[in-house]
Motif scaffolding. Structure first.
Motif, PDB file in Angstrom:
ATOM      1  N   PRO A   1      -8.465  95.092 100.277  1.00 19.87           N
ATOM      2  CA  PRO A   1      -7.470  95.905  99.571  1.00 19.87           C
ATOM      3  C   PRO A   1      -6.635  95.100  98.573  1.00 19.87           C
ATOM      4  CG  PRO A   1      -7.417  96.417 101.893  1.00 19.87           C
ATOM      5  CD  PRO A   1      -8.316  95.237 101.732  1.00 19.87           C
ATOM      6  N   LEU A   2      -6.306  93.856  98.929  1.00 21.57           N
ATOM      7  CA  LEU A   2      -5.542  93.027  97.998  1.00 21.57           C
ATOM      8  C   LEU A   2      -6.365  92.674  96.758  1.00 21.57           C
ATOM      9  CD1 LEU A   2      -3.579  90.662 100.391  1.00 21.57           C
ATOM     10  CD2 LEU A   2      -2.707  92.580  99.075  1.00 21.57           C
ATOM     11  N   LEU A   3      -7.672  92.502  96.940  1.00 19.21           N
ATOM     12  CA  LEU A   3      -8.556  92.254  95.807  1.00 19.21           C
ATOM     13  C   LEU A   3      -8.561  93.449  94.860  1.00 19.21           C
ATOM     14  CD1 LEU A   3     -10.678  90.364  94.491  1.00 19.21           C
ATOM     15  CD2 LEU A   3     -12.381  91.525  95.895  1.00 19.21           C
ATOM     16  N   ILE A   4      -8.579  94.644  95.413  1.00 16.49           N
ATOM     17  CA  ILE A   4      -8.552  95.853  94.579  1.00 16.49           C
ATOM     18  C   ILE A   4      -7.218  95.975  93.855  1.00 16.49           C
ATOM     19  CG2 ILE A   4      -8.588  98.371  94.649  1.00 16.49           C
ATOM     20  CD1 ILE A   4     -10.657  98.152  96.870  1.00 16.49           C
ATOM     21  N   VAL A   5      -6.122  95.698  94.555  1.00 17.08           N
ATOM     22  CA  VAL A   5      -4.796  95.772  93.923  1.00 17.08           C
ATOM     23  C   VAL A   5      -4.682  94.758  92.790  1.00 17.08           C
ATOM     24  CG1 VAL A   5      -2.328  95.332  94.321  1.00 17.08           C
ATOM     25  CG2 VAL A   5      -3.628  96.723  95.933  1.00 17.08           C
ATOM     26  N   LEU A   6      -5.155  93.548  93.030  1.00 15.87           N
ATOM     27  CA  LEU A   6      -5.115  92.518  91.991  1.00 15.87           C
ATOM     28  C   LEU A   6      -5.964  92.919  90.788  1.00 15.87           C
ATOM     29  CD1 LEU A   6      -4.175  89.670  91.180  1.00 15.87           C
ATOM     30  CD2 LEU A   6      -6.240  88.809  92.285  1.00 15.87           C
ATOM     31  N   ALA A   7      -7.127  93.481  91.038  1.00 15.05           N
ATOM     32  CA  ALA A   7      -7.996  93.924  89.942  1.00 15.05           C
ATOM     33  C   ALA A   7      -7.355  95.057  89.158  1.00 15.05           C
ATOM     34  CB  ALA A   7      -9.345  94.355  90.490  1.00 15.05           C
ATOM     35  N   MET A   8      -6.677  95.964  89.848  1.00 17.50           N
ATOM     36  CA  MET A   8      -6.002  97.061  89.147  1.00 17.50           C
ATOM     37  C   MET A   8      -4.842  96.550  88.292  1.00 17.50           C
ATOM     38  SD  MET A   8      -7.668  99.656  89.639  1.00 17.50           S
ATOM     39  CE  MET A   8      -8.180 101.031  90.559  1.00 17.50           C
ATOM     40  N   LEU A   9      -4.125  95.561  88.815  1.00 17.38           N
ATOM     41  CA  LEU A   9      -3.054  94.967  88.011  1.00 17.38           C
ATOM     42  C   LEU A   9      -3.615  94.305  86.756  1.00 17.38           C
ATOM     43  CD1 LEU A   9      -0.770  93.401  90.755  1.00 17.38           C
ATOM     44  CD2 LEU A   9      -0.217  95.307  89.235  1.00 17.38           C
ATOM     45  N   CYS A  10      -4.715  93.600  86.911  1.00 16.21           N
ATOM     46  CA  CYS A  10      -5.363  92.974  85.754  1.00 16.21           C
ATOM     47  C   CYS A  10      -5.874  94.026  84.785  1.00 16.21           C
ATOM     48  CB  CYS A  10      -6.516  92.082  86.198  1.00 16.21           C
ATOM     49  SG  CYS A  10      -5.972  90.602  87.052  1.00 16.21           S
ATOM     50  N   LEU A  11      -6.364  95.127  85.318  1.00 12.80           N
ATOM     51  CA  LEU A  11      -6.874  96.206  84.481  1.00 12.80           C
ATOM     52  C   LEU A  11      -5.760  96.812  83.635  1.00 12.80           C
ATOM     53  CD1 LEU A  11      -9.512  97.885  84.029  1.00 12.80           C
ATOM     54  CD2 LEU A  11      -8.601  99.491  85.701  1.00 12.80           C
ATOM     55  N   MET A  12      -4.568  96.922  84.205  1.00 13.74           N
ATOM     56  CA  MET A  12      -3.440  97.502  83.468  1.00 13.74           C
ATOM     57  C   MET A  12      -2.921  96.560  82.386  1.00 13.74           C
ATOM     58  SD  MET A  12      -1.217  99.641  86.248  1.00 13.74           S
ATOM     59  CE  MET A  12      -0.675  98.199  87.136  1.00 13.74           C
ATOM     60  N   HIS A  13      -3.021  95.257  82.620  1.00 14.70           N
ATOM     61  CA  HIS A  13      -2.432  94.302  81.688  1.00 14.70           C
ATOM     62  C   HIS A  13      -3.374  93.865  80.578  1.00 14.70           C
ATOM     63  CE1 HIS A  13       1.398  93.841  83.644  1.00 14.70           C
ATOM     64  NE2 HIS A  13       0.770  93.786  84.815  1.00 14.70           N
ATOM     65  N   ARG A  14      -4.640  94.176  80.695  1.00 16.51           N
ATOM     66  CA  ARG A  14      -5.599  93.752  79.671  1.00 16.51           C
ATOM     67  C   ARG A  14      -5.844  94.866  78.668  1.00 16.51           C
ATOM     68  NH1 ARG A  14      -9.804  89.502  81.911  1.00 16.51           N
ATOM     69  NH2 ARG A  14      -8.373  88.322  83.206  1.00 16.51           N
ATOM     70  N   GLN A  15      -6.352  94.481  77.521  1.00 16.40           N
ATOM     71  CA  GLN A  15      -6.603  95.422  76.430  1.00 16.40           C
ATOM     72  C   GLN A  15      -8.078  95.404  76.040  1.00 16.40           C
ATOM     73  OE1 GLN A  15      -4.045  97.070  74.487  1.00 16.40           O
ATOM     74  NE2 GLN A  15      -2.528  96.462  76.002  1.00 16.40           N
ATOM     75  N   GLY A  16      -8.596  96.527  75.624  1.00 19.12           N
ATOM     76  CA  GLY A  16      -9.937  96.601  75.057  1.00 19.12           C
ATOM     77  C   GLY A  16     -11.048  96.212  76.009  1.00 19.12           C
ATOM     78  N   SER A  17     -11.976  95.406  75.485  1.00 21.59           N
ATOM     79  CA  SER A  17     -13.153  95.040  76.279  1.00 21.59           C
ATOM     80  C   SER A  17     -12.818  94.028  77.378  1.00 21.59           C
ATOM     81  CB  SER A  17     -14.234  94.460  75.366  1.00 21.59           C
ATOM     82  OG  SER A  17     -13.781  93.273  74.772  1.00 21.59           O
ATOM     83  N   ASP A  18     -11.650  93.406  77.326  1.00 22.15           N
ATOM     84  CA  ASP A  18     -11.243  92.478  78.388  1.00 22.15           C
ATOM     85  C   ASP A  18     -10.994  93.206  79.718  1.00 22.15           C
ATOM     86  OD1 ASP A  18     -11.412  90.274  76.800  1.00 22.15           O
ATOM     87  OD2 ASP A  18      -9.272  90.214  76.301  1.00 22.15           O
ATOM     88  N   ARG A  19     -10.801  94.527  79.639  1.00 23.68           N
ATOM     89  CA  ARG A  19     -10.558  95.298  80.852  1.00 23.68           C
ATOM     90  C   ARG A  19     -11.787  95.337  81.755  1.00 23.68           C
ATOM     91  NH1 ARG A  19      -7.372 100.689  79.529  1.00 23.68           N
ATOM     92  NH2 ARG A  19      -6.340 100.170  81.460  1.00 23.68           N
ATOM     93  N   LEU A  20     -12.954  95.209  81.168  1.00 22.16           N
ATOM     94  CA  LEU A  20     -14.187  95.259  81.952  1.00 22.16           C
ATOM     95  C   LEU A  20     -14.331  94.056  82.888  1.00 22.16           C
ATOM     96  CD1 LEU A  20     -16.774  96.548  79.343  1.00 22.16           C
ATOM     97  CD2 LEU A  20     -15.792  97.788  81.269  1.00 22.16           C
ATOM     98  N   GLN A  21     -13.633  92.978  82.589  1.00 21.64           N
ATOM     99  CA  GLN A  21     -13.731  91.772  83.420  1.00 21.64           C
ATOM    100  C   GLN A  21     -13.140  91.976  84.807  1.00 21.64           C
ATOM    101  OE1 GLN A  21     -11.889  88.704  81.145  1.00 21.64           O
ATOM    102  NE2 GLN A  21     -13.631  88.479  79.754  1.00 21.64           N
ATOM    103  N   SER A  22     -12.261  92.946  84.976  1.00 19.23           N
ATOM    104  CA  SER A  22     -11.670  93.186  86.294  1.00 19.23           C
ATOM    105  C   SER A  22     -12.478  94.181  87.122  1.00 19.23           C
ATOM    106  CB  SER A  22     -10.234  93.681  86.147  1.00 19.23           C
ATOM    107  OG  SER A  22     -10.214  94.917  85.476  1.00 19.23           O
ATOM    108  N   MET A  23     -13.446  94.843  86.538  1.00 13.30           N
ATOM    109  CA  MET A  23     -14.233  95.834  87.262  1.00 13.30           C
ATOM    110  C   MET A  23     -15.087  95.248  88.396  1.00 13.30           C
ATOM    111  SD  MET A  23     -13.166  98.643  86.291  1.00 13.30           S
ATOM    112  CE  MET A  23     -14.305  99.642  87.206  1.00 13.30           C
ATOM    113  N   PRO A  24     -15.707  94.078  88.237  1.00 12.22           N
ATOM    114  CA  PRO A  24     -16.461  93.536  89.377  1.00 12.22           C
ATOM    115  C   PRO A  24     -15.590  93.323  90.623  1.00 12.22           C
ATOM    116  CG  PRO A  24     -17.109  92.399  87.393  1.00 12.22           C
ATOM    117  CD  PRO A  24     -15.935  93.268  87.035  1.00 12.22           C
ATOM    118  N   ALA A  25     -14.344  92.935  90.435  1.00 11.22           N
ATOM    119  CA  ALA A  25     -13.457  92.740  91.587  1.00 11.22           C
ATOM    120  C   ALA A  25     -13.180  94.069  92.287  1.00 11.22           C
ATOM    121  CB  ALA A  25     -12.157  92.082  91.146  1.00 11.22           C
ATOM    122  N   VAL A  26     -13.018  95.131  91.510  1.00 14.28           N
ATOM    123  CA  VAL A  26     -12.806  96.458  92.099  1.00 14.28           C
ATOM    124  C   VAL A  26     -14.044  96.878  92.885  1.00 14.28           C
ATOM    125  CG1 VAL A  26     -12.452  98.907  91.584  1.00 14.28           C
ATOM    126  CG2 VAL A  26     -11.161  97.189  90.336  1.00 14.28           C
TER     127      VAL A  26
END
Length: 74
Positions: free
Chosen positions: A14-39
């Protein structure tokens, strides 16, 4: 340490998912896809844990039923 390890391990997915969601909110454009594997990994760990737990419980229930049947026959 063994007793402390299991609760921390159970919170890891669950903490991995929360961290990935936080990264997803703070990134822009195609950089957002980098947090999807963690989710996906976090969700996969949670799902596999639930499936494994369900399988173990059904085996335990079947074993209990078989021992009760054996005891009633004797």
């Amino acid at each position: 340490m063994k007793r402390l390890g299991y609760p921390l391990l159970s919170l890891a997915a669950p903490l991995l998912i929360v961290l990935a969601m936080l990264c997803l909110m703070h990134r822009q454009g195609s950089d957002r896809l980098q947090s999807m594997p963690a989710v996906l990994v976090g969700a996969g760990l949670i799902i596999s844990g639930a499936v494994g737990r369900r399988r173990r419980r059904s085996k335990l229930l079947a074993a209990l039923h078989s021992t009760q049947t054996d005891e009633q026959e004797h």
